[in-house]
Design a protein around this motif. Structure first.
Motif, PDB file in Angstrom:
ATOM      1  N   THR A 279       0.836  -1.351   0.027  1.00  0.00           N
ATOM      2  CA  THR A 279       0.122  -0.010   0.229  1.00  0.00           C
ATOM      3  C   THR A 279       1.046   1.295   0.068  1.00  0.00           C
ATOM      4  O   THR A 279       1.900   1.432   0.572  1.00  0.00           O
ATOM      5  CB  THR A 279      -0.743   0.204   1.258  1.00  0.00           C
ATOM      6  N   VAL A 280       0.195   2.257  -0.545  1.00  0.00           N
ATOM      7  CA  VAL A 280       1.141   3.320  -0.715  1.00  0.00           C
ATOM      8  C   VAL A 280       1.344   4.149   0.571  1.00  0.00           C
ATOM      9  O   VAL A 280       2.350   4.510   0.778  1.00  0.00           O
ATOM     10  CB  VAL A 280       0.319   4.554  -1.537  1.00  0.00           C
ATOM     11  N   GLY A 281       0.458   4.075   1.471  1.00  0.00           N
ATOM     12  CA  GLY A 281       0.443   4.638   3.245  1.00  0.00           C
ATOM     13  C   GLY A 281       1.838   3.770   3.705  1.00  0.00           C
ATOM     14  O   GLY A 281       2.563   4.339   4.183  1.00  0.00           O
ATOM     15  N   ASN A 282       1.721   2.475   3.499  1.00  0.00           N
ATOM     16  CA  ASN A 282       2.789   1.613   4.348  1.00  0.00           C
ATOM     17  C   ASN A 282       4.350   2.002   3.680  1.00  0.00           C
ATOM     18  O   ASN A 282       5.074   1.746   4.356  1.00  0.00           O
ATOM     19  CB  ASN A 282       2.516   0.127   3.915  1.00  0.00           C
ATOM     20  N   SER A 283       4.164   2.555   2.326  1.00  0.00           N
ATOM     21  CA  SER A 283       5.506   2.448   1.924  1.00  0.00           C
ATOM     22  C   SER A 283       6.098   3.786   2.049  1.00  0.00           C
ATOM     23  O   SER A 283       7.363   3.991   1.740  1.00  0.00           O
ATOM     24  CB  SER A 283       5.192   2.397   0.265  1.00  0.00           C
ATOM     25  N   LEU A 284       5.609   4.709   2.629  1.00  0.00           N
ATOM     26  CA  LEU A 284       5.984   6.114   2.930  1.00  0.00           C
ATOM     27  C   LEU A 284       7.143   5.869   3.686  1.00  0.00           C
ATOM     28  O   LEU A 284       7.680   6.764   4.987  1.00  0.00           O
ATOM     29  CB  LEU A 284       5.010   6.855   3.544  1.00  0.00           C
ATOM     30  N   GLY A 285       8.362   5.108   3.706  1.00  0.00           N
ATOM     31  CA  GLY A 285       9.436   5.116   4.456  1.00  0.00           C
ATOM     32  C   GLY A 285       9.294   4.469   5.548  1.00  0.00           C
ATOM     33  O   GLY A 285       8.094   4.476   6.174  1.00  0.00           O
ATOM     34  N   ALA A 286      10.156   3.468   6.070  1.00  0.00           N
ATOM     35  CA  ALA A 286      10.029   2.918   7.271  1.00  0.00           C
ATOM     36  C   ALA A 286       9.812   3.532   8.311  1.00  0.00           C
ATOM     37  O   ALA A 286      10.422   4.779   8.338  1.00  0.00           O
ATOM     38  CB  ALA A 286      11.063   2.045   7.486  1.00  0.00           C
ATOM     39  N   GLY A 287       8.809   3.476   9.120  1.00  0.00           N
ATOM     40  CA  GLY A 287       8.518   4.230  10.267  1.00  0.00           C
ATOM     41  C   GLY A 287       7.904   5.592  10.240  1.00  0.00           C
ATOM     42  O   GLY A 287       7.872   6.395  11.281  1.00  0.00           O
ATOM     43  N   PHE A 288       7.722   5.832   8.773  1.00  0.00           N
ATOM     44  CA  PHE A 288       7.171   7.075   8.508  1.00  0.00           C
ATOM     45  C   PHE A 288       5.330   7.385   8.617  1.00  0.00           C
ATOM     46  O   PHE A 288       4.864   6.267   7.957  1.00  0.00           O
ATOM     47  CB  PHE A 288       7.453   7.792   7.403  1.00  0.00           C
ATOM     48  N   ARG A 289       4.697   8.042   9.435  1.00  0.00           N
ATOM     49  CA  ARG A 289       3.425   8.184   9.291  1.00  0.00           C
ATOM     50  C   ARG A 289       2.692   9.253   9.598  1.00  0.00           C
ATOM     51  O   ARG A 289       3.401   9.965  10.746  1.00  0.00           O
ATOM     52  CB  ARG A 289       2.769   6.831  10.199  1.00  0.00           C
ATOM     53  N   PHE A 290       2.002   9.818   9.087  1.00  0.00           N
ATOM     54  CA  PHE A 290       1.490  11.050   9.454  1.00  0.00           C
ATOM     55  C   PHE A 290       0.289  10.846   9.905  1.00  0.00           C
ATOM     56  O   PHE A 290      -0.788   9.944   9.304  1.00  0.00           O
ATOM     57  CB  PHE A 290       1.100  11.842   8.014  1.00  0.00           C
ATOM     58  N   THR A 291      -0.084  11.272  11.033  1.00  0.00           N
ATOM     59  CA  THR A 291      -1.363  11.252  11.901  1.00  0.00           C
ATOM     60  C   THR A 291      -2.298  12.210  11.949  1.00  0.00           C
ATOM     61  O   THR A 291      -1.986  13.318  11.082  1.00  0.00           O
ATOM     62  CB  THR A 291      -0.875  10.720  13.290  1.00  0.00           C
ATOM     63  N   GLY A 292      -3.347  12.402  12.648  1.00  0.00           N
ATOM     64  CA  GLY A 292      -4.162  13.329  12.612  1.00  0.00           C
ATOM     65  C   GLY A 292      -4.716  13.789  11.066  1.00  0.00           C
ATOM     66  O   GLY A 292      -5.012  13.216  10.316  1.00  0.00           O
ATOM     67  N   GLY A 293      -4.701  15.139  11.171  1.00  0.00           N
ATOM     68  CA  GLY A 293      -5.236  15.672   9.740  1.00  0.00           C
ATOM     69  C   GLY A 293      -4.408  15.334   8.723  1.00  0.00           C
ATOM     70  O   GLY A 293      -4.895  15.621   7.374  1.00  0.00           O
ATOM     71  N   LEU A 294      -3.117  14.777   8.793  1.00  0.00           N
ATOM     72  CA  LEU A 294      -2.471  14.350   7.501  1.00  0.00           C
ATOM     73  C   LEU A 294      -2.861  13.239   6.869  1.00  0.00           C
ATOM     74  O   LEU A 294      -2.826  13.135   5.546  1.00  0.00           O
ATOM     75  CB  LEU A 294      -1.031  14.348   7.999  1.00  0.00           C
ATOM     76  N   ALA A 295      -3.380  12.184   7.569  1.00  0.00           N
ATOM     77  CA  ALA A 295      -3.624  10.901   7.016  1.00  0.00           C
ATOM     78  C   ALA A 295      -5.005  11.156   6.110  1.00  0.00           C
ATOM     79  O   ALA A 295      -6.270  11.409   6.493  1.00  0.00           O
ATOM     80  CB  ALA A 295      -3.958   9.878   8.084  1.00  0.00           C
ATOM     81  N   SER A 296      -4.799  10.865   4.900  1.00  0.00           N
ATOM     82  CA  SER A 296      -5.754  11.002   3.916  1.00  0.00           C
ATOM     83  C   SER A 296      -6.199   9.447   3.592  1.00  0.00           C
ATOM     84  O   SER A 296      -5.160   8.701   2.957  1.00  0.00           O
ATOM     85  CB  SER A 296      -5.626  11.639   2.786  1.00  0.00           C
ATOM     86  N   THR A 297      -7.135   8.885   3.681  1.00  0.00           N
ATOM     87  CA  THR A 297      -7.621   7.873   3.488  1.00  0.00           C
ATOM     88  C   THR A 297      -8.441   7.701   2.274  1.00  0.00           C
ATOM     89  O   THR A 297      -9.239   8.282   2.223  1.00  0.00           O
ATOM     90  CB  THR A 297      -8.207   7.065   4.574  1.00  0.00           C
ATOM     91  N   THR A 298      -7.976   6.843   1.058  1.00  0.00           N
ATOM     92  CA  THR A 298      -8.877   6.619   0.020  1.00  0.00           C
ATOM     93  C   THR A 298      -9.463   5.085   0.178  1.00  0.00           C
ATOM     94  O   THR A 298      -8.679   4.188   0.389  1.00  0.00           O
ATOM     95  CB  THR A 298      -7.875   6.673  -1.181  1.00  0.00           C
ATOM     96  N   ALA A 299     -10.608   5.022   0.450  1.00  0.00           N
ATOM     97  CA  ALA A 299     -11.126   3.726   0.981  1.00  0.00           C
ATOM     98  C   ALA A 299     -11.363   2.809  -0.356  1.00  0.00           C
ATOM     99  O   ALA A 299     -11.659   3.227  -1.421  1.00  0.00           O
ATOM    100  CB  ALA A 299     -12.828   3.726   1.356  1.00  0.00           C
ATOM    101  N   VAL A 300     -11.095   1.557  -0.043  1.00  0.00           N
ATOM    102  CA  VAL A 300     -11.464   0.632  -1.061  1.00  0.00           C
ATOM    103  C   VAL A 300     -12.802   0.052  -1.426  1.00  0.00           C
ATOM    104  O   VAL A 300     -13.089  -0.402  -0.533  1.00  0.00           O
ATOM    105  CB  VAL A 300     -10.540  -0.829  -0.767  1.00  0.00           C
ATOM    106  N   THR A 301     -13.276   0.471  -2.434  1.00  0.00           N
ATOM    107  CA  THR A 301     -14.513   0.138  -2.591  1.00  0.00           C
ATOM    108  C   THR A 301     -14.890  -0.201  -4.026  1.00  0.00           C
ATOM    109  O   THR A 301     -14.151  -0.170  -4.841  1.00  0.00           O
ATOM    110  CB  THR A 301     -15.578   1.797  -2.830  1.00  0.00           C
ATOM    111  N   VAL A 302     -15.908  -1.284  -4.066  1.00  0.00           N
ATOM    112  CA  VAL A 302     -16.056  -2.016  -5.196  1.00  0.00           C
ATOM    113  C   VAL A 302     -17.464  -1.375  -5.653  1.00  0.00           C
ATOM    114  O   VAL A 302     -18.613  -1.489  -5.162  1.00  0.00           O
ATOM    115  CB  VAL A 302     -16.474  -3.306  -4.754  1.00  0.00           C
ATOM    116  N   ASN A 303     -17.257  -1.065  -7.086  1.00  0.00           N
ATOM    117  CA  ASN A 303     -18.550  -0.254  -7.545  1.00  0.00           C
ATOM    118  C   ASN A 303     -19.368  -1.353  -8.395  1.00  0.00           C
ATOM    119  O   ASN A 303     -18.799  -2.372  -8.646  1.00  0.00           O
ATOM    120  CB  ASN A 303     -18.105   0.906  -8.412  1.00  0.00           C
ATOM    121  N   PRO A 304     -20.423  -0.908  -8.652  1.00  0.00           N
ATOM    122  CA  PRO A 304     -21.483  -1.856  -9.386  1.00  0.00           C
ATOM    123  C   PRO A 304     -20.868  -2.374 -10.633  1.00  0.00           C
ATOM    124  O   PRO A 304     -20.990  -3.510 -11.064  1.00  0.00           O
ATOM    125  CB  PRO A 304     -22.660  -1.177  -9.556  1.00  0.00           C
TER     126      PRO A 304
END
Ligand SMILES: Nc1ncnc2c1ncn2[C@@H]1O[C@H](COP(=O)(O)OP(=O)(O)OP(=O)(O)O)[C@@H](O)[C@H]1O
Ligand SMILES: [Mg+2]
Lengths: 271, 489
Positions: free
Chosen positions: B427-452
């Motif tokens: 995942t793109v999120g996971n790959s942001l360098g080991a140990g890097f994570r932006f929390t709070g207002g920074l984390a933008s989540t794109t949900a995995v959705t299955v469209n019709p």
């Protein structure tokens, strides 16, 4: 139209077993008239099943002619053969071979499925045939709820579905007890007497064979002997009223019912 | 072809196909579940890719946005020099004490506080840099008029912004044994800034991130902009009036800057702040702007020479840290892009595997079925079934099986898509360098959705694969030689 339901001329069947050739049928000749009830006997491996398979178009002879209702089937492609099997042949097997997940009526309807008969006609005919073999009221029962004898009756009804030229039965009583064996033989004999159904059955059982009109002995792929059976005598008695018939009678002079194919079979002995 | 169609729709075949499936319920169930999972993978993986793609796009967009802002901030603040009375200056400016997502500001150390990324195409998106939120400066009032010479007598100075910062709070007494301390806990911080258009239009002294309402404008009085914390503290929003130290102000905007000290800071005009807090003519810090970055060193030594009592801090350290940050972001972008590329090739492999698995499952199950029913097939052929009818029968069974599996697959796929794609894809999120994570207002989540649309495609593909896997077994069935089949017990 000839009066022959089946004419076999010089049929051989050779199986290759490794380097060895097995002559299951060796230049065999046989005529069966319409309305005949014949038995084939012979030791194991003598070619009885092979002969029935060749007649029933599920096996091809290596050489020779097989005429069913005057059609030579030996040279026909599969696209024609299945129609012969469907319309001209009725198979009865030792193990009944009913489809276990279909009830009695559906099993009988199977051969009619790809014909021009409508669904209603098929159902009506299946019910009628089941009544003929003595299973009225059992139409909805699946094979596992029927006795062995009853299952074989369903199989016989199925074989009759498309009004075939010949019924081929390979040891139809082989898996039945004494009582059921007698019932099935009587059923076949009655079909032959009353409806003129042409039947060829294979059996190891002399008693069963004795109930037919013509007993053929097969040995090493050849018919070596032929005998009259007791059934022939019945052909001079009206099956309905037991009145004595003359060989030329088309109708019973006593009860007026049509009595078909009662002419005495022509017995031909093979050298 | 027409006949094949007639055969296929013939009720006998259809009902027998159903019965045969229901006859082997457990088998059908297992196959349907196995197939369902392959199909779910086929659905979930593209959905995951789409999510990762949009997450990467967001990331790219946001990072480059941030870089632009960073650059602007660097350029704006490069020339900025912060002056306050030395005795009381906290630590000048620099990086926010706690690198809480997004904001530079306040005084303190640059403390990177990242935690690992989160799935769901979740990508850490850096927040904004509060342009004007340069905290720091002293809190001891000094006379504004004493320092007018900075502007007039030092060459290279283009602007001086006098600032008054006053903390308002309540005293808390803490007792340790027999000693007790009284400490002021800030409820809010009043920052008075000169609302001259020559200053606020050109220099970053007002907060850059207005989340509601508007920013302060030149020449205004009687108005404030509150931080989100202030807004909650006072219980007011944009358009409301707020009473501060007994005086009423109109709230014209809310700023979203979240640096440690700026979270509590409300902004008003300098003169309002001076009047309100009883500090007429007094300020706590001066923001001096040099003409060019080359002038900064000379200007700051000139200020120190002129007013030895002042603590003078330049933007040099900040610059190096911002540049460091820029390098960081570049690396993250490269990382995200690499992940996306890897994701796509991995997804391609997984879909191939799922497709192959689906066809193979159908193939083997149908081969087994055909073998198991050899005698039945022989019987059917002996009683007059054509090759084509037998073939249709088994094709139909295979297709029916995959149809059921398609339904299950779509169900599993749409419910478990996030889970499945998290298992199956980097995942793109996971790959942001080991140990890097932006929390709070920074984390933008794109949900995995299955469209019709995806469901429909997945369903169609599953039926096609079922048909594909059934072709060979059904052909084998149709070629069964009845004579041999009868010998086979
Ligand atoms: N597919 C085959 N391949 C090779 N040999 C075969 C094959 N089918 C039959 N045979 C051989 O042909 C001969 C005749 O077999 P067939 O099954 O017709 O005998 P049968 O008279 O029906 O015997 P049984 O009374 O045991 O049923 C036997 O020697 C048999 O081994
Ligand atoms: Mg045999």
């Amino acid at each position: 139209m000839s009066e022959l339901a089946l004419k076999i001329v010089g049929v051989s069947k050779v199986y290759q077993l490794g380097k060895r050739n097995v002559n299951a049928l060796a230049n065999l000749n046989l005529d069966v008239k319409k309305g005949e009830f014949a038995a084939i006997m012979g030791p194991s491996g003598s070619g009885k099943t092979t002969l029935l398979n060749v007649i029933g178009c599920i096996d091809k002879p290596t050489s020779g002619k097989v005429l069913i209702d005057d059609i030579d089937t030996a040279g026909l492609p599969e696209s024609e053969l299945y129609k012969i099997r469907r319309n001209k042949i009725g198979f009865v097997f030792q193990n009944f071979n009913l489809l276990p997940y279909l009830n009695a009526r559906e099993n009988v309807e199977l051969p009619m499925e790809m014909t021009t008969k409508s669904k209603n006609e098929r159902t009506a005919r299946a019910n009628g045939l089941l009544a003929t073999v003595g299973l009225a009221g059992r139409e909805e029962h699946r094979p596992q709820r029927l006795s062995q004898g009853e299952q074989q009756r369903v199989a016989i009804a199925r074989a009759l579905a498309n009004d075939p030229a010949i019924i081929l039965a390979d040891e139809p009583t082989g898996n039945l007890d004494m009582k059921n064996k007698q019932d099935i033989v009587k059923l076949l004999a009655n079909l032959n007497l009353k409806q003129g159904t042409t039947i060829i059955l294979v059996t190891h059982d002399g008693q069963v064979a004795a109930h037919t009109e013509r007993i053929l002995f097969l040995n090493d792929g050849k018919i070596t002997k032929e005998k009259e059976g007791m059934h022939l005598a019945k052909k001079n008695i009206c099956p309905y009223c037991k009145a004595k018939l003359q060989p030329a009678d088309e109708k019973c002079p006593n009860c007026g019912k049509t009595v078909r194919f009662r002419k005495k079979a022509q017995v031909r002995l093979f050298p | 072809m027409e006949n094949l169609f007639r055969d296929a729709i013939c009720l006998g075949i259809v009902s027998r196909a159903f019965r045969n499936l229901s006859r082997r319920k457990i088998r059908a169930l297992l196959v349907v579940i196995a197939l369902g999972f392959s199909m779910a993978i086929m659905i979930a993986v593209p959905a995951g890719i789409a999510a990762n793609q949009s997450a990467t796009q967001n990331l790219t967009g946001n990072l480059s946005n941030t870089l632009t802002q960073t650059e602007a901030t660097i350029n704006q603040t490069l020339t900025q020099i912060d002056c306050g009375l030395a005795s009381s200056a906290p630590s000048g400016f620099g990086f926010s004490g706690n690198f809480t997502p997004g904001q530079f500001g306040g005084g303190g150390r640059g403390d990177f506080n990242f935690t690992p990324g989160q799935f769901g195409g979740g990508s850490g998106i850096p927040g904004e840099f509060g342009g004007g939120a340069l905290g720091g400066g002293g809190s001891t009032p000094m006379n504004e008029s004493l320092y007018t010479d900075i502007n007039s007598s030092i060459s290279g100075v283009v602007a001086v912004a006098p600032i008054l910062t006053v903390s308002e709070g309540h005293n808390v007494t803490v007792t340790f044994g027999d000693r007790s301390f009284t400490r002021l806990v800030a409820d809010y911080i009043i920052e008075g800034v000169p609302l001259n258009s020559s200053i606020i239009d050109n220099y970053p002294i007002l907060p850059a991130n207005i989340t509601a309402g508007r920013n302060l404008q030149a020449g205004e009085s009687g108005v404030v902009i509150l931080s989100e914390n202030n807004s909650a503290y006072f219980g007011v929003g944009v358009g409301d009036r707020v009473t501060i130290l007994g005086q009423s102000f109109e709230v014209v905007g809310i700023h979203g800057t979240s640096g440690a000290s700026d979270r509590a800071t409300l902004y008003m005009s300098l003169s309002d702040a001076q009047a309100l807090t009883g500090n007429t003519g007094e300020i706590t810090s001066l923001e001096v702007f040099a003409d060019t970055t080359d002038d900064v060193t000379a200007v700051s030594s000139a200020i120190s020479a002129l007013h030895a009592e002042l603590d003078v801090v330049t933007a040099q350290e900040r610059l190096s840290q911002l540049q460091q940050q820029q390098t960081n972001y570049d690396a993250q972008l490269a990382n995200a892009q690499a992940t996306l590329n890897q994701t796509q090739s991995q997804a391609f492999e997984e879909i191939i595997v799922a497709v192959a698995a689906t066809s193979l499952i159908v193939l083997f199950v149908m081969l087994y079925t055909v073998r198991e029913r050899t005698k039945e097939i022989g019987t059917l052929k002996a009683i007059g079934f054509s090759n084509r009818t037998v073939m249709s029968q088994f094709m139909l069974e295979g297709i029916l099986l995959s149809l059921l599996a398609g339904v299950v697959g779509v169900a599993i796929g749409s419910i478990a898509a996030p889970f499945l794609s998290s298992v199956l894809l980097p995942t793109v999120g996971n790959s942001l360098g080991a140990g890097f994570r932006f929390t709070g207002g920074l984390a933008s989540t794109t949900a995995v959705t299955v469209n019709p649309e995806l469901m429909l495609i997945g369903f169609g593909v599953s039926v096609m694969l079922g048909a594909l896997g059934s072709v060979y077994p059904a052909w084998r069935a149709s070629k069964t030689r009845p004579a041999e089949a009868m010998r086979y017990e």
